[in-house]
Write an enzyme that holds these catalytic residues in place. Structure first.
Site, PDB file in Angstrom:
ATOM      1  N   GLU A  18     -30.533  15.600 -12.937  1.00  0.00           N
ATOM      2  CA  GLU A  18     -30.568  15.300 -14.252  1.00  0.00           C
ATOM      3  C   GLU A  18     -32.193  14.864 -13.700  1.00  0.00           C
ATOM      4  O   GLU A  18     -32.688  15.046 -15.063  1.00  0.00           O
ATOM      5  CB  GLU A  18     -30.141  12.952 -13.621  1.00  0.00           C
ATOM      6  N   ASP A 222     -15.680   9.554 -14.203  1.00  0.00           N
ATOM      7  CA  ASP A 222     -14.555   9.690 -14.046  1.00  0.00           C
ATOM      8  C   ASP A 222     -13.618   8.394 -14.094  1.00  0.00           C
ATOM      9  O   ASP A 222     -14.542   7.082 -14.107  1.00  0.00           O
ATOM     10  CB  ASP A 222     -14.776  10.295 -12.468  1.00  0.00           C
TER      11      ASP A 222
HETATM   12  N1  SAH Z   1     -20.272  15.449  -5.680  1.00  0.00           N
HETATM   13  C1  SAH Z   1     -21.227  15.468  -5.846  1.00  0.00           C
HETATM   14  C2  SAH Z   1     -21.594  13.866  -5.034  1.00  0.00           C
HETATM   15  C3  SAH Z   1     -21.258  13.003  -5.945  1.00  0.00           C
HETATM   16  S1  SAH Z   1     -21.091  11.375  -4.948  1.00  0.00           S
HETATM   17  C4  SAH Z   1     -22.269  16.327  -5.638  1.00  0.00           C
HETATM   18  O1  SAH Z   1     -21.651  17.464  -5.159  1.00  0.00           O
HETATM   19  O2  SAH Z   1     -23.545  16.086  -5.652  1.00  0.00           O
HETATM   20  C5  SAH Z   1     -21.061  10.150  -6.266  1.00  0.00           C
HETATM   21  C6  SAH Z   1     -22.847  10.149  -7.091  1.00  0.00           C
HETATM   22  O3  SAH Z   1     -22.011   9.721  -8.538  1.00  0.00           O
HETATM   23  C7  SAH Z   1     -23.261   9.080  -6.824  1.00  0.00           C
HETATM   24  O4  SAH Z   1     -24.608   9.637  -6.971  1.00  0.00           O
HETATM   25  C8  SAH Z   1     -22.381   8.108  -6.714  1.00  0.00           C
HETATM   26  O5  SAH Z   1     -23.001   6.953  -7.339  1.00  0.00           O
HETATM   27  C9  SAH Z   1     -21.499   8.550  -8.295  1.00  0.00           C
HETATM   28  N2  SAH Z   1     -20.105   8.161  -8.896  1.00  0.00           N
HETATM   29  C10 SAH Z   1     -19.432   8.805  -9.679  1.00  0.00           C
HETATM   30  N3  SAH Z   1     -18.393   8.378  -9.512  1.00  0.00           N
HETATM   31  C11 SAH Z   1     -18.295   8.108  -8.105  1.00  0.00           C
HETATM   32  C12 SAH Z   1     -17.187   7.293  -7.766  1.00  0.00           C
HETATM   33  N4  SAH Z   1     -15.774   7.446  -8.082  1.00  0.00           N
HETATM   34  N5  SAH Z   1     -17.155   6.036  -7.207  1.00  0.00           N
HETATM   35  C13 SAH Z   1     -18.612   5.585  -6.601  1.00  0.00           C
HETATM   36  N6  SAH Z   1     -19.852   6.652  -6.988  1.00  0.00           N
HETATM   37  C14 SAH Z   1     -19.416   7.732  -8.025  1.00  0.00           C
END
Ligand code: SAH
Length: 256
Positions: A18, A222
């Site tokens: 982003e 998601d």
């Molecule tokens: N796999 C990602 C990590 C994402 S962690 C990577 O490799 O960079 C999740 C990020 O998305 C956080 O910033 C959180 O705020 C957001 N997020 C999206 N879906 C989420 C969910 N189901 N539960 C909690 N946070 C979520």
């Protein structure tokens, strides 16, 4: 302290994709490193801004927000990122603008009511109405123009034809919610919660303590269920970062 003629607006990204989508538009860019973060100062559409990656989770977000306000003298904060849809009808590709935020993992009961931040007397933190309204209007324009923005193939590929804008409660906690059991429990406890993420309510608490306006903008990546990890990275690369950049650019272009 960083002295500036006009205090900057802070735009905080949860993920590097982003930030990367916004950086090319930054004019007169320079950067300052602090606490392991690179703060990008400059102008976006004539507005002094500071752009930064917050890192993931409440502590990272709170540290970032504190630095933005105290060291970079930000006059307002906008946090952008993705989130899991919780309430029925909040689907992948939708955009949620927070009106209130709450920490779903805050629980000092029985000393304090569940979700209440101890000694603050509150569990819900309000986003700034003017900022949230302006971002919501920008988000609606971008959703309406999604084919022009992303291309028809992407819109159809991710089934974004029906993507909608929502406004309301976003809940945050230090947990990636990725099972139907977990999201069902959250939904039962907090039926008003539209979406779950990991930073917004921490930023909200810091901004409330400093008396600074803030807003949180999230693209739903998601449904916080057993499929939450599927295509997450691709969604962020292709859809969420494009939406975020378009919404932020549209908002700033129309802001006096
Ligand atoms: N796999 C990602 C990590 C994402 S962690 C990577 O490799 O960079 C999740 C990020 O998305 C956080 O910033 C959180 O705020 C957001 N997020 C999206 N879906 C989420 C969910 N189901 N539960 C909690 N946070 C979520």
């Amino acid at each position: 302290m960083v002295a500036s003629a006009r205090a900057p607006l802070a735009i905080v990204s949860a993920m590097h994709q982003e930030l990367r989508a916004l950086l090319p538009s930054l004019q007169h860019a320079r950067s300052v490193e602090c606490a392991g973060r690179r703060f990008h100062l400059g102008e976006l559409h004539g507005h002094p801004v500071v752009l930064v990656l917050s890192g993931i989770g409440k502590v990272a977000a709170a540290t970032t927000a504190t630095l933005l306000i105290h060291a970079f003298e930000a006059r307002a904060l906008v946090f952008t990122g993705v989130a899991g849809g919780l309430r029925e009808g909040v689907n992948v590709g939708d955009v949620v603008v927070a009106r209130q935020l709450l920490q779903h993992d805050m629980d000092a009961s029985p000393l304090f009511p569940r979700f209440e931040v101890p000694l603050s007397g509150r569990s819900h933190f309000d986003a700034d109405t003017g900022l949230a309204d302006a971002l919501a209007a920008a988000a609606q324009r971008c959703l309406d123009g999604s084919e022009a923005l992303l291309g028809a193939a992407t819109v159809h590929g991710f089934r974004l034809e029906q993507a909608r804008l929502h406004g309301g409660l976003i809940v945050s906690g230090d947990r990636f919610v990725s099972s139907a059991t977990q999201s069902g429990e959250l939904h039962a406890l907090l039926p008003d919660a539209l979406a779950v993420e990991m930073e917004g309510a921490a930023v909200a608490q810091v901004c409330a303590e400093f008396g600074k306006p803030f807003a949180v903008l999230r693209c739903i990546s998601d449904r916080a269920d057993d499929t939450a990890h599927v295509d997450f990275t691709r969604f962020i690369e292709v859809v969420a970062s494009a939406y975020t950049a378009a919404i932020v650019n549209d908002w700033l272009q129309r802001t006096a």
